[in-house]
Design an enzyme around this catalytic site. Sequence first.
Site, PDB file in Angstrom:
ATOM      1  N   SER A   3       0.811  -1.206   0.000  1.00 23.79           N
ATOM      2  CA  SER A   3       0.000   0.000   0.000  1.00 23.79           C
ATOM      3  C   SER A   3       0.851   1.265   0.000  1.00 23.79           C
ATOM      4  O   SER A   3       1.541   1.551  -0.972  1.00 23.79           O
ATOM      5  CB  SER A   3      -0.962  -0.027   1.186  1.00 23.79           C
ATOM      6  OG  SER A   3      -1.881   1.029   1.133  1.00 23.79           O
ATOM      7  N   ASP A  31      -2.656   6.284  -3.328  1.00 22.88           N
ATOM      8  CA  ASP A  31      -1.543   5.558  -2.723  1.00 22.88           C
ATOM      9  C   ASP A  31      -1.124   4.415  -3.647  1.00 22.88           C
ATOM     10  O   ASP A  31      -1.618   4.300  -4.774  1.00 22.88           O
ATOM     11  CB  ASP A  31      -1.894   5.084  -1.318  1.00 22.88           C
ATOM     12  CG  ASP A  31      -3.092   4.142  -1.263  1.00 22.88           C
ATOM     13  OD1 ASP A  31      -3.654   3.819  -2.330  1.00 22.88           O
ATOM     14  OD2 ASP A  31      -3.459   3.714  -0.154  1.00 22.88           O
ATOM     15  N   ASP A  78      -1.519   1.159  -3.994  1.00 27.80           N
ATOM     16  CA  ASP A  78      -2.452   0.173  -4.556  1.00 27.80           C
ATOM     17  C   ASP A  78      -3.817   0.787  -4.854  1.00 27.80           C
ATOM     18  O   ASP A  78      -4.775   0.082  -5.127  1.00 27.80           O
ATOM     19  CB  ASP A  78      -2.608  -1.020  -3.607  1.00 27.80           C
ATOM     20  CG  ASP A  78      -3.142  -0.627  -2.237  1.00 27.80           C
ATOM     21  OD1 ASP A  78      -2.982   0.540  -1.839  1.00 27.80           O
ATOM     22  OD2 ASP A  78      -3.713  -1.498  -1.546  1.00 27.80           O
ATOM     23  N   ASP A 122      -6.310   1.905  -3.255  1.00 22.99           N
ATOM     24  CA  ASP A 122      -7.575   1.702  -2.552  1.00 22.99           C
ATOM     25  C   ASP A 122      -7.978   2.947  -1.763  1.00 22.99           C
ATOM     26  O   ASP A 122      -9.043   2.978  -1.152  1.00 22.99           O
ATOM     27  CB  ASP A 122      -7.524   0.470  -1.644  1.00 22.99           C
ATOM     28  CG  ASP A 122      -6.483   0.567  -0.539  1.00 22.99           C
ATOM     29  OD1 ASP A 122      -5.651   1.490  -0.574  1.00 22.99           O
ATOM     30  OD2 ASP A 122      -6.494  -0.313   0.350  1.00 22.99           O
TER      31      ASP A 122
END
Length: 455
Positions: free
Chosen positions: A98, A244, A246, A248
């Site tokens: 992440s 960020d 990834d 999400d």
Amino acid sequence: MTRLNCFKAYDIRGRAGIELDEGVAFRIGRAFARALGASPVVIGHDPRLSSPALAAALAEGLVAEGSDVLDLGLCGTEEVYFATGHLNAGGGIMITASHNPAEWNGMKMVREGAAPLDPVADLCQIRALAEADAFGLRKPGGAVRDASATRAAYVDHVLGMTDVAAMQPLTILANAGNGAAGPTLDALAEGLASRGAPLRFVRVHHEPDGKFPLGAPNPILPENHAQTAEPLREAGADMGVAWDGDFDRCFLFDATGRFIPGEHVVSLLAAAFLSRAPGETIVHDPRVVLGIRDTIARAGGRAVMAKTGHVYLKRAMRETGAIYGGEMSAHHYFRDFFACDSGMIPWLLVAELMGRKRAALASLVDDLIARFPSSGERNFRPEDPEAAIARVMAAFGPEAAEIDETDGLSLSFPGWRFSLRQSNTEALVRLNVEAEGDAALVSEMTQRISALLEA
């Protein structure tokens, strides 16, 4: 038996090649398949240099337990969530750390239907199996299949959650931060164009680069805001979006380059959903709540508070049937997205809201920011976190009108409140202070509480 320190409270996170290497990833694959009896299992990975090898080892471990693997390749965490639900898979695993620095990696896992793992019943069992490493012979039957074409269904689903016809012409500065967001944004932009959406994108730091040349892909940090704000102003964009690693989570900036605090984005989205469906339930976390609760009440909705963390928000979403849930840290959850979080749906809904109201982003949040000022989340590393929190409680507890220990310590007073909690993933104590229309009071109380935490 080897203890695996990469297992955290909700997921897996560790330094690549040290706490988390290919051998560990193989064992986790076998453990996941055995603990959940999951097949097929969707996997995907972010652009970190260690991610492809970890994904290959994970897939090998799943196949060794006889599970089929549906491989999305380079993607975002929400694409793994979507594919797990959309393809009726037995589970899903995303290789990502992440927002952590490039030398870290990890895994985010879900069950069938993209439901979160239970931290005790599921994650502890997976950990125990992986640490014991007593799997025996490989089982027959498993195979790896390319599932990257699922992105087209993901694009259709996400765009189906927005009213493209309501959008007005906007220029959007999109900062992928050299993470996984770039290719998926391109697919969404193509879908938007084909539907006639009058959106223009200015892309910066767009290509995935696992070295993360800008540093850790964490746009919420104040020192990283300029990476989006400066090119936004240069482009004369109407809105900025940063993701960020990834994607999400997404973070919004108005046309001046001002960072929009996460709790006010929750309020915007809550109001947008309640305007369509009055009376629906909205879930929120306990860190910053005054503006969110006020917005929900004014719009005729029902507010439900859940502990911070995706496991608890998703559980509350599913238990209450909430249409939307939001955390001030920029995790946004949607009933029509398998009650999972997405970093693409929020900015699309805000773009729709700007078009529907024919208003700039700043004008949509100025009143909220003025009426409910907050400190932003402050992080502290006291030598003894429990003693530090006890000092704060001793100083403020006797005068508190309400004490809530749902998630850490929240104290409320006439006109203001604060939340104090230990991080579940890092050795930090996190502080949030908010007030009703009194920014000076926020500043004063933040300083007083900070001094106690740092004593």
